[in-house]
Structures are given as C-alpha cells and as structure tokens.
Design a protein around this motif. Structure first.
Motif, PDB file in Angstrom:
ATOM      1  N   ASP A  27      19.841   4.979  19.152  1.00 56.78           N
ATOM      2  CA  ASP A  27      20.480   4.519  17.909  1.00 56.78           C
ATOM      3  C   ASP A  27      20.046   3.091  17.567  1.00 56.78           C
ATOM      4  OD1 ASP A  27      21.800   6.919  17.684  1.00 56.78           O
ATOM      5  OD2 ASP A  27      23.690   6.182  18.551  1.00 56.78           O
ATOM      6  N   TYR A  28      19.891   2.271  18.580  1.00 59.07           N
ATOM      7  CA  TYR A  28      19.452   0.884  18.378  1.00 59.07           C
ATOM      8  C   TYR A  28      18.045   0.861  17.781  1.00 59.07           C
ATOM      9  CZ  TYR A  28      18.966  -4.126  19.572  1.00 59.07           C
ATOM     10  OH  TYR A  28      18.788  -5.492  19.537  1.00 59.07           O
ATOM     11  N   LEU A  29      17.166   1.729  18.273  1.00 55.95           N
ATOM     12  CA  LEU A  29      15.828   1.839  17.700  1.00 55.95           C
ATOM     13  C   LEU A  29      15.889   2.299  16.254  1.00 55.95           C
ATOM     14  CD1 LEU A  29      13.677   3.482  20.537  1.00 55.95           C
ATOM     15  CD2 LEU A  29      13.411   1.190  19.593  1.00 55.95           C
ATOM     16  N   ASP A  30      16.741   3.297  15.979  1.00 59.59           N
ATOM     17  CA  ASP A  30      16.862   3.828  14.619  1.00 59.59           C
ATOM     18  C   ASP A  30      17.331   2.754  13.640  1.00 59.59           C
ATOM     19  OD1 ASP A  30      16.049   6.316  15.468  1.00 59.59           O
ATOM     20  OD2 ASP A  30      18.084   7.098  15.727  1.00 59.59           O
ATOM     21  N   ALA A  31      18.112   1.821  14.133  1.00 61.04           N
ATOM     22  CA  ALA A  31      18.626   0.731  13.285  1.00 61.04           C
ATOM     23  C   ALA A  31      17.646  -0.430  13.187  1.00 61.04           C
ATOM     24  CB  ALA A  31      19.966   0.239  13.816  1.00 61.04           C
ATOM     25  N   GLY A  32      16.425  -0.240  13.716  1.00 63.44           N
ATOM     26  CA  GLY A  32      15.442  -1.310  13.672  1.00 63.44           C
ATOM     27  C   GLY A  32      15.770  -2.459  14.602  1.00 63.44           C
ATOM     28  N   MET A  33      16.612  -2.173  15.626  1.00 58.78           N
ATOM     29  CA  MET A  33      17.062  -3.181  16.595  1.00 58.78           C
ATOM     30  C   MET A  33      17.739  -4.358  15.897  1.00 58.78           C
ATOM     31  SD  MET A  33      14.170  -3.027  19.623  1.00 58.78           S
ATOM     32  CE  MET A  33      12.749  -3.384  18.602  1.00 58.78           C
ATOM     33  N   ARG A  34      18.473  -4.023  14.831  1.00 60.76           N
ATOM     34  CA  ARG A  34      19.246  -5.001  14.073  1.00 60.76           C
ATOM     35  C   ARG A  34      20.654  -4.452  13.843  1.00 60.76           C
ATOM     36  NH1 ARG A  34      15.668  -7.602  15.374  1.00 60.76           N
ATOM     37  NH2 ARG A  34      14.299  -8.996  14.191  1.00 60.76           N
ATOM     38  N   PRO A  35      21.682  -5.310  13.985  1.00 62.11           N
ATOM     39  CA  PRO A  35      21.598  -6.706  14.442  1.00 62.11           C
ATOM     40  C   PRO A  35      21.190  -6.774  15.902  1.00 62.11           C
ATOM     41  CG  PRO A  35      23.882  -5.988  14.355  1.00 62.11           C
ATOM     42  CD  PRO A  35      23.082  -4.875  13.742  1.00 62.11           C
ATOM     43  N   ALA A  36      20.590  -7.873  16.284  1.00 60.44           N
ATOM     44  CA  ALA A  36      20.105  -8.027  17.653  1.00 60.44           C
ATOM     45  C   ALA A  36      21.261  -7.931  18.640  1.00 60.44           C
ATOM     46  CB  ALA A  36      19.392  -9.366  17.803  1.00 60.44           C
ATOM     47  N   ASP A  37      21.019  -7.234  19.729  1.00 54.93           N
ATOM     48  CA  ASP A  37      22.022  -7.084  20.782  1.00 54.93           C
ATOM     49  C   ASP A  37      21.449  -7.688  22.064  1.00 54.93           C
ATOM     50  OD1 ASP A  37      23.747  -6.298  22.793  1.00 54.93           O
ATOM     51  OD2 ASP A  37      24.095  -4.297  21.951  1.00 54.93           O
ATOM     52  N   PRO A  38      21.880  -8.888  22.438  1.00 57.53           N
ATOM     53  CA  PRO A  38      21.339  -9.546  23.628  1.00 57.53           C
ATOM     54  C   PRO A  38      21.505  -8.720  24.899  1.00 57.53           C
ATOM     55  CG  PRO A  38      22.596 -11.102  22.305  1.00 57.53           C
ATOM     56  CD  PRO A  38      22.859  -9.743  21.730  1.00 57.53           C
ATOM     57  N   SER A  39      22.568  -7.905  24.965  1.00 58.99           N
ATOM     58  CA  SER A  39      22.777  -7.108  26.174  1.00 58.99           C
ATOM     59  C   SER A  39      21.688  -6.059  26.332  1.00 58.99           C
ATOM     60  CB  SER A  39      24.153  -6.434  26.137  1.00 58.99           C
ATOM     61  OG  SER A  39      24.207  -5.432  25.132  1.00 58.99           O
ATOM     62  N   ILE A  40      21.008  -5.710  25.238  1.00 59.66           N
ATOM     63  CA  ILE A  40      19.869  -4.795  25.290  1.00 59.66           C
ATOM     64  C   ILE A  40      18.565  -5.581  25.345  1.00 59.66           C
ATOM     65  CG2 ILE A  40      18.565  -3.035  24.015  1.00 59.66           C
ATOM     66  CD1 ILE A  40      21.199  -2.005  22.890  1.00 59.66           C
ATOM     67  N   ASP A  41      18.452  -6.590  24.473  1.00 59.75           N
ATOM     68  CA  ASP A  41      17.208  -7.352  24.373  1.00 59.75           C
ATOM     69  C   ASP A  41      16.889  -8.116  25.656  1.00 59.75           C
ATOM     70  OD1 ASP A  41      17.050  -6.438  21.794  1.00 59.75           O
ATOM     71  OD2 ASP A  41      17.857  -8.269  20.892  1.00 59.75           O
ATOM     72  N   LEU A  50      13.521   1.630  26.260  1.00 61.61           N
ATOM     73  CA  LEU A  50      13.173   1.632  24.839  1.00 61.61           C
ATOM     74  C   LEU A  50      11.686   1.938  24.639  1.00 61.61           C
ATOM     75  CD1 LEU A  50      15.177  -1.464  23.542  1.00 61.61           C
ATOM     76  CD2 LEU A  50      15.569   0.917  22.888  1.00 61.61           C
ATOM     77  N   ALA A  51      10.833   1.310  25.448  1.00 65.06           N
ATOM     78  CA  ALA A  51       9.396   1.545  25.327  1.00 65.06           C
ATOM     79  C   ALA A  51       9.054   2.997  25.628  1.00 65.06           C
ATOM     80  CB  ALA A  51       8.636   0.611  26.270  1.00 65.06           C
ATOM     81  N   ALA A  52       9.706   3.561  26.640  1.00 68.02           N
ATOM     82  CA  ALA A  52       9.445   4.954  26.991  1.00 68.02           C
ATOM     83  C   ALA A  52       9.939   5.903  25.902  1.00 68.02           C
ATOM     84  CB  ALA A  52      10.115   5.285  28.327  1.00 68.02           C
ATOM     85  N   ILE A  53      11.101   5.599  25.315  1.00 66.94           N
ATOM     86  CA  ILE A  53      11.621   6.445  24.234  1.00 66.94           C
ATOM     87  C   ILE A  53      10.653   6.450  23.055  1.00 66.94           C
ATOM     88  CG2 ILE A  53      13.462   6.687  22.515  1.00 66.94           C
ATOM     89  CD1 ILE A  53      15.381   5.507  24.622  1.00 66.94           C
ATOM     90  N   LEU A  54      10.104   5.281  22.725  1.00 72.84           N
ATOM     91  CA  LEU A  54       9.139   5.199  21.624  1.00 72.84           C
ATOM     92  C   LEU A  54       7.926   6.082  21.892  1.00 72.84           C
ATOM     93  CD1 LEU A  54       9.163   1.412  20.650  1.00 72.84           C
ATOM     94  CD2 LEU A  54       9.755   3.342  19.172  1.00 72.84           C
ATOM     95  N   ARG A  55       7.431   6.078  23.134  1.00 70.54           N
ATOM     96  CA  ARG A  55       6.261   6.898  23.447  1.00 70.54           C
ATOM     97  C   ARG A  55       6.585   8.378  23.355  1.00 70.54           C
ATOM     98  NH1 ARG A  55       5.700   2.830  27.428  1.00 70.54           N
ATOM     99  NH2 ARG A  55       6.441   4.223  29.077  1.00 70.54           N
TER     100      ARG A  55
END
Length: 221
Positions: A27-41, A50-55
């Motif tokens: 869901d965070y990827l779908d939202a364009g990683m906005r607003p930024a979530d430091p607990s994820i970033d 996240l990188a694996a999900i994108l692939r």
C-alpha cells in the motif's frame, strides 16, 4: 495467511518487518511512498522487502495484463508464494561475522541483508525471478563452509541449464565479493515458469508444466 512452509505470516510479519506487513508495504508503494513514513524508510528490512516487491510486480504486470485481454483468470498463487518468502527472508536473522580490520572490531552483517543480496542478484539475471533463498550452514562462525540454495522461476522457453548456471555464477560472485562467507556451493532449483508477457520474445516450450530442478552438485568458491 501462511507461508508455503506453513509459517503463520500474521504472527511473523510484524516482527520481521519492524512492525509492518507485506500488505502495508505494498500500500505504501501504491501511494508513491507519500507521506513519508520514517518507520519504513529507515528500516533496512522494509527497504529490502520494498525492492523485492517492485521486482515481483515488474515481472508479473505484463503477464496479468495479457490474461485480462483474453478474459482468462490470472493465477496469482505464485506471486503470493514469492511475497510470503520475501516477508520471511527480510527478517534480520543471524549475525554473520565479517573479517575485522583490527583487534577491537567485531563487524557483522545480518543474514537478512545477505538473503536480500542473493535475491537482488538473482533477479538481475534476465528472465529470472527468485522465489526463495536460504543459507545452509553455521553462518555465525567466520570461515565455516556454507551452501546457498536458490529457488527460482524462469520465463517459458528459457534454456534452464544455462540460466541456472548464470544465476549460480552471479550469486557466487556477489556473495564472495560482498561478504566473508566461505561458499562451498550454490544450489539452483528451478521451481516454476513465469507467466509469459506480451513482450516476451522466447518461444514457449510446448507442454512445459510441472517442476524442473537444476541443482549444482559441485562446490563454488
């Protein structure tokens, strides 16, 4: 929800991904990683996932679009299995020691970081998507022999032995160059065929179904 090996992901994901789940990361990827979530970033495990999900999405997107064009139901079970394994592999796991440069140093690299390195390297081979990877051996002891096991899916029509060799060589080099593990071998198992995309140029192998294994029997250092 359970992983392919029966592990309950509802109980496992939050601990492995610093309080987040695979669905939340998607869901965070779908939202364009906005607003930024430091607990994820700021979470290495989340960033690896996240990188694996994108692939996975890049490998499956065209296939699902093609299925929609012919109004055939898309079988997404293989995608679910890959995402389940990403959740498990992203956890930090064991601390893997690195060679110290001085007597006062005790450098380590997490097992999760190494698994992410293996997955990223394998996914970089054309026509390949890593489904699962693991490290067999006592990685907590510097110099102890370790075997890397990689399970993957390939595009239809790919030459499986040569593709397995490419993955084996790439993974062996990456682990050798970026860790201090003593890799005695890389076992590659081809578990599935990727759904063919409209842009695929390789001819589909007639009647290619089931599971095909291509496993290394010689040590790689």
């Amino acid at each position: 929800m359970t992983a392919p090996d029966g592990t309950p992901l509802d109980a496992l994901e939050p601990d492995d991904l610093d309080g987040h789940t695979i669905d939340e990361l998607a869901d965070y990827l779908d939202a364009g990683m906005r607003p930024a979530d430091p607990s994820i970033d700021d979470s290495a495990a989340c960033q690896n996932a996240l990188a694996a999900i994108l692939r996975v999405r890049q490998a499956s997107h065209g296939s699902l679009e093609a299925a929609a064009l012919v109004e055939a139901p898309a079988d997404e079970s293989w995608i679910g299995n890959v995402l389940a394994n990403i959740s498990i592999e992203s956890r930090s796991g064991r601390d893997v020691p690195l060679r110290p440069r001085s007597a006062s140093e005790q450098p380590v690299m997490t097992e999760g970081a190494i698994r992410s390195l293996i997955r990223r390297t394998g996914d970089g081979v054309p026509g390949v998507l890593i489904a699962r990877c693991r490290l067999d051996g006592d990685v907590t002891v510097l110099g102890s022999p370790v075997r890397v096991v990689v399970e993957l899916a390939v595009v239809p029509g790919a030459a499986i032995p040569s593709t397995a060799d490419l993955v084996r060589g790439a993974v062996a080099r990456a682990v050798s160059e970026q860790t201090d593990l003593v890799v005695e071998g890389v076992d590659v198992v081809v578990r599935d065929l990727l759904p063919e995309t409209p842009a695929a140029t390789e001819p589909e192998t007639p009647g290619a179904t089931g599971t095909t294994d291509a496993t290394d029997t010689e040590g790689t250092r």
